[in-house]
Design an enzyme around this catalytic site. Structure first.
Site, PDB file in Angstrom:
ATOM      1  N   THR A 174       0.812  -1.214   0.000  1.00 15.15           N
ATOM      2  CA  THR A 174       0.000   0.000   0.000  1.00 15.15           C
ATOM      3  C   THR A 174       0.845   1.264   0.000  1.00 15.15           C
ATOM      4  O   THR A 174       0.532   2.245  -0.660  1.00 15.15           O
ATOM      5  CB  THR A 174      -0.902  -0.012   1.253  1.00 15.15           C
ATOM      6  N   THR A 212       2.103  -4.638   4.381  1.00 15.68           N
ATOM      7  CA  THR A 212       2.116  -4.875   5.826  1.00 15.68           C
ATOM      8  C   THR A 212       1.716  -6.292   6.227  1.00 15.68           C
ATOM      9  O   THR A 212       2.089  -6.749   7.294  1.00 15.68           O
ATOM     10  CB  THR A 212       1.174  -3.887   6.548  1.00 15.68           C
ATOM     11  N   ASP A 213       0.962  -7.002   5.374  1.00 18.61           N
ATOM     12  CA  ASP A 213       0.435  -8.309   5.800  1.00 18.61           C
ATOM     13  C   ASP A 213       1.543  -9.251   6.277  1.00 18.61           C
ATOM     14  O   ASP A 213       1.396  -9.924   7.299  1.00 18.61           O
ATOM     15  CB  ASP A 213      -0.343  -8.976   4.656  1.00 18.61           C
ATOM     16  N   LYS A 257       1.998  -8.117  13.159  1.00 25.26           N
ATOM     17  CA  LYS A 257       0.798  -7.355  12.787  1.00 25.26           C
ATOM     18  C   LYS A 257      -0.358  -7.904  13.615  1.00 25.26           C
ATOM     19  O   LYS A 257      -0.700  -9.074  13.504  1.00 25.26           O
ATOM     20  CB  LYS A 257       0.509  -7.509  11.292  1.00 25.26           C
TER      21      LYS A 257
END
Lengths: 609, 432
Positions: B104, B179-180, B256
């Site tokens: 992203t 980020t995942d 996360k």
């Protein structure tokens, strides 16, 4: 206004009305506000470049102005969707159905598939930096009966369902602003008319008609702030100006007429500015800002003295050949000076001081000669002055100077105040502000949704119905009333139509005239009162008396108040007993004493024996 | 892609995506640009962008007439003048290298269609973050992937790119990443790279098109961290739901922990290394770290990715676990509580772990494993399952086993390495 003054004037309305859905548009938060604040969130918004690498002028303007915002979070009415920490959920179909009902009412074409868009808004009023909005209907038209009796066709360009923004709580000049998150995401409908309106009066009448059409659906939220209008106004030779946030219908007329006058007067001033510019072609680049703080060191002006003591500066600039310009009235109590002042305010200034003012109101006169010397003023030169933090003063003066010599009416967004004056807010947004909301799937408007919506009666049907049950004069009044919905509800409950109409319109008006706080009488209380009458628990003459009591103690409840204040009906056996006990023989003396408790018809019959 | 009816209509009028058209329905006439069809919704609705910027969908069946007004306008190509400007000569050692891996944070939106594209070139990156113009940086795009598609092979690719940049010299390295799975990549780099400069992974939880995106603050904070004294592999992300400061998390301890919040990344079982206060350009140290220049640069990318990560659940059958384990060279189990698996599964695990390493982690994520407290745990120790008294995250353990298996085939050596902290993934004390 006469024909000449309305020639070429174009006014279009954008009405926004909150919908009374159970949930918000994209989450399961309640739409009913409370004061249960649980935390604060601090966020920044930054301007984002468009696909062409350009930053929208309006967006950039806002992002420069307000770097950090505080959002108040309330339990039950806010969630992570409002804090922009979770993507939107599914579209609230209840809101879309209301949109379809409005489409039908306004003869607009239903859109087959609804696509939500992101409209960039970075003034802080949306945590995400955009507002979600979708067109549900296009190309409608409505007929508006004007007060002169003529009918006017007004086109409805678009009917859109969108998210309400955050409510602004307080503004700390220049930097931080505080918002409440509970309002964000409440569905609202936006109705945009074609620019066919010619005057303030017409604008008001169109807005009234649209407002009551919306209310007649019974699906609108009520109360202060639930409706507001943006108005687009242009006059020939002027520019398109968007006035934001007119909440009061009564103000529309004034705002529109003021704006028409402002543009016309500006066009006249511009001819003079053009003459100045002919003589001084480089004037735009000749701004010379002078720091005149020293001149005001020992000033008698309290506010300047105080500001200087706090370490603020006093800055001034000459405006060549502009003496007398600032005092030019654009409309009553709004001069060219006020116009320029609006620009300075966007930089955190309180306003400007200019040469066409009476300096006695600021409490200084002695410094003017020195000021003139420092600015090297000639006879017809004007000057402006600002007080505040030096860098802000500089940007304010630069902005005001540029605006002062503008030779076109600027296209801009203005804010309406409570007196119907408008003030500069920001440049008009460019077209680059809308792009698809990819987190929300498009919604197909199925036959079922349309069928459901279309079973709701149209406004015309409602009008016809009212004309049948009320006399013509009362019917006209009721159709235009903001209590139309209540009226419909009351007759649904079996209240006799004329009584319902008289209570909603005449009785409340009389009470207001007699200085009762009618605003405190909720619609529920009116309903309760009339139901008491219908059930034979009070008499007709007690209705206004009971409403008076309610206005003083709105929480007590109509039935309780009636009992407590001895307004309950005396009837049947009780009435006979009363007549015997008090030895009342004639109706007149009975009614003198028991007007609020006894139905004269019944008394007459009882007395006849 | 448009459905059959819509496509047929467009074809018959020779209308292509992006063309401007006039459409008549039974009631009205509309003008607009034909937009590409998004996958969901009714694909037989033609999406039209009106001049006011709104998109609407009109059923192909309801369109009585369609005429093409103008062919698609090409978006004007920007002059390359700006990027061709001679760059000020900066000592490469003073520069922060920004490596792009997608996600992203590095994505750009095509405003007309709403489609999201990865920013591929360095110019596009600077365009998205105008503040970067003032920074001493150089940029390099490695690949552009959504992080769920990043594989161990990509970790190696990143490590090799880091090596090349270190050879050129740099002040620090910032890695833009989805980020995942950012915490997997961070752990992998922690094991593979010994670094004398900061290596900071950074991502964004909100898309870059919106004014509220966390991309800018995270990236600028990461650059600040990359210029700092903290010479470790770290993750730099929002610390709270406010736009106030970021945390710098150790690459092997970070995870996360939320699907969508800005402060999704948390340090597990330890304090973050530092607080990065961008507004005041200040880094506040919160826990121990390796100082700049203390470690000699080295990379070691030997990995054996043939490791299973298995979530244990109630009612899990022996046969199921057996099938999941087979054909792997090692396994990390996510057990329950202190690190337990159902008693019934212990002998299957024991059989596997007699030859190949099995490590245990906990589904609770927070807290230390302890296989002494209950009989199940003691039996698991008998089965030589690795993990007693460790406080690692499942992902750090999983990547570690790949790394360790890349270095030894000897079960005793493997167990020893697994029990030793290689890159801060295991701590011995926990104060909170």
């Amino acid at each position: 206004m006469d024909k000449e003054t309305t020639e070429g004037v174009k006014v279009g309305l954008e009405l926004h009305q909150r919908l009374s859905t159970k949930h918000k548009l994209f989450c399961k938060c309640s739409t009913k506000g409370n004061e249960d604040k649980s935390r604060e969130i601090k966020r920044k918004l930054h301007a984002v470049p468009s696909e062409l690498g350009q930053i929208d002028p309006a967006a950039l303007f806002e992002s420069k102005k307000a770097p950090l915002h505080t959002y108040d979070f309330y339990k039950g009415t806010c969630c992570l969707v409002e804090t922009d920490d979770e993507p939107p959920h599914e579209i609230n179909e209840e809101a879309i159905e209301i949109g379809i009902i409005i489409n039908k009412m306004m003869n607009a074409e239903n859109i087959d598939e609804i696509h939500f868009m992101r409209k960039t808004v970075i003034d802080g009023s949306n945590t995400s930096g955009f507002q979600r909005t979708a067109i549900v209907g296009l190309n409608g038209k409505i007929m508006v009966i004007l007060s002169n009796g003529k009918e006017k066709e007004v086109g409805i360009q678009t009917i859109a369902i969108e998210e309400e923004s955050c409510g602004i709580i307080g503004e700390q000049k220049g930097s931080m602003e505080r918002f409440r998150l509970d309002r964000l995401g409440i569905p609202l409908v936006e109705i945009a008319t074609t620019p066919v309106i010619k005057s303030g009066k017409e604008a008001r009448e169109v807005a009234e008609t649209i407002g009551l059409m919306l209310r007649s659906t019974g699906k609108m939220m009520r109360g202060i702030g639930t409706i507001r209008q943006d108005i687009n106004i242009s006059v020939p030779g002027g520019a398109r100006v968007e006035v934001k946030g007119v909440q009061d219908l009564d103000l529309i007329e004034k705002v529109v007429d003021n704006e028409i006058s402002r543009q016309k007067k500006l066009i006249e001033l511009i001819q003079k500015i053009n003459e100045i510019k002919k003589k001084n072609p480089n004037i735009d680049g000749e701004l010379k800002i002078e720091d005149v703080t020293d001149i005001f060191k020992n000033t008698k002006s309290k506010f300047i003295k105080k500001a200087v003591e706090k370490g603020n500066s006093v800055l001034a600039a000459k405006l060549k050949s502009m003496k007398g310009f600032f005092g030019t009235e654009l409309y009553p109590e709004f001069r060219y000076g006020s116009e320029l002042s609006g620009y300075a305010k966007t930089q955190g200034m309180g306003g400007i001081i200019h040469c066409d003012e009476d300096m006695n109101k600021y409490g200084f006169t002695e410094e003017i000669a020195e000021l003139a010397k420092k600015l090297k003023l000639e006879d017809d030169d004007g000057w402006i002055m600002v007080v505040g933090e030096k860098p802000k003063c500089e940007s304010a003066l630069a902005l005001v100077y540029k605006r002062a010599y503008e030779t076109k009416v600027p296209e801009e967004t203005r804010r309406a105040d409570l007196e119907g004056k408008t003030h500069y807010m920001r440049p008009l947004p460019g077209a680059a502000r809308m792009y698809p909301e990819t987190d929300v799937q498009p919604l197909k408007i199925t036959k079922e949704i349309v069928k459901k919506a279309e079973s709701a009666p149209s406004f015309k049907e409602i009008e016809e119905k009212i004309k049948k049950i009320l006399n013509p004069e009362m019917a006209q009044k009721m159709i235009r009333s903001d209590k139309l919905n209540l009226f419909l509800e009351l007759i649904e409950e079996g209240i006799e139509p004329t009584l319902a109409a008289v209570t909603c319109e005449d009785t409340l008006k009389t009470l207001r005239r007699d200085n009762f706080d009618v605003g405190k009488i909720g619609e529920e209380s009116i309903k309760e009162t009339l139901l008491l009458y219908k059930e034979g628990r009070i008499v007709k003459s007690a209705i206004p008396e009971l409403l008076k009591l309610i206005s003083k103690d709105p929480k007590a409840g109509a039935a309780a108040l009636a009992k407590q204040m001895k307004l309950t009906k005396i009837t049947g056996k009780e009435l006979k007993e009363l007549l015997a006990k008090e030895n009342i023989k004639d109706l007149q003396s009975l009614m003198i004493r028991y007007r609020l408790n006894v139905d004269p018809q019944e008394a007459k019959e009882v007395m006849k024996g | 892609m448009y459905g059959t009816k819509a496509a047929k209509l467009l074809n018959s009028k020779a209308v292509e995506i992006g063309d401007s058209v006039r459409i008549k329905t039974d009631r009205n006439e509309y003008e607009g640009l034909v937009m590409p069809r998004i996958e969901t919704g009714d694909t037989n609705c033609i999406i039209l962008k009106l001049s006011n910027g709104y998109n609407i969908g009109i059923e192909a069946e309801r369109i009585k007439e369609m005429s093409k007004m103008e062919s698609k306008k090409e978006t004007p190509k920007k002059d390359k003048v700006e990027s061709a400007k001679p760059k000020k000569q900066v000592d490469p050692k003073e520069e922060v290298v920004i490596l792009g891996c997608g996600g992203t944070i590095a994505s750009k939106i095509e405003y007309k269609t709403g489609a999201v594209f990865p920013a591929i070139t360095s110019e596009e990156l600077v365009e998205s973050f105008p503040q970067l113009k003032e920074k001493k940086i150089r940029t390099r795009m490695l690949f552009s992937l959504l992080s769920e598609n990043v594989t161990p092979q990509h970790w190696i690719e990143i490590a090799n790119a880091i090596k090349e940049e270190m050879e050129k010299g740099c002040k620090g390295i910032v890695l833009m990443h989805g980020t995942d799975t950012m915490h997997y990549t961070a752990a992998a780099l922690s094991y593979m790279v010994k670094t004398p400069v900061p290596i900071v992974l950074v991502g964004a939880q909100r898309s870059s098109d919106r004014g509220s995106s966390d991309n800018m603050m995270n990236l600028l904070s990461a650059i600040l961290a990359a210029e700092s004294d903290i010479a470790e592999v770290t993750v730099c992300m929002h610390a709270t739901e406010n736009d106030d400061y970021c945390y710098l998390h150790r690459g092997t301890k970070v995870r996360k922990m939320h699907t969508s919040r800005r402060d999704a990344f948390k340090s597990i079982n330890e304090q973050p290394i530092a607080k990065v206060d961008l507004d005041n350009e200040r880094i506040e140290i919160l826990s121990d770290y390796t100082q700049r220049g203390k470690t000699k640069f080295a990379i070691d990318t030997k990995l054996n990715p043939n490791v299973a990560l298995i979530y244990i659940y109630p009612g899990m059958k022996r046969q199921q676990l057996k099938e999941m384990l087979q054909n792997h060279d090692g396994a990390v189990l996510m057990g329950t509580g202190l690190g337990h698996i159902p008693t019934e599964l212990i002998d299957v695990t024991k059989e596997f772990s007699s030859k190949k390493p099995v490590a245990i982690t906990s589904q609770t994520i927070y807290g230390r494993l302890n296989l002494n407290v209950y009989e199940t745990g003691r039996n698991m120790q008998d089965a030589e399952i690795i993990g007693h008294l460790l406080d690692w995250t499942p992902e750090a353990a999983f990547v570690k086993l790949m790394f360790v298996l890349g270095h030894s085939k000897e079960i005793g050596k493997i167990r020893e390495m697994m029990n030793t902290s290689l890159a801060g993934e295991i701590t011995e004390r926990q104060e909170e």
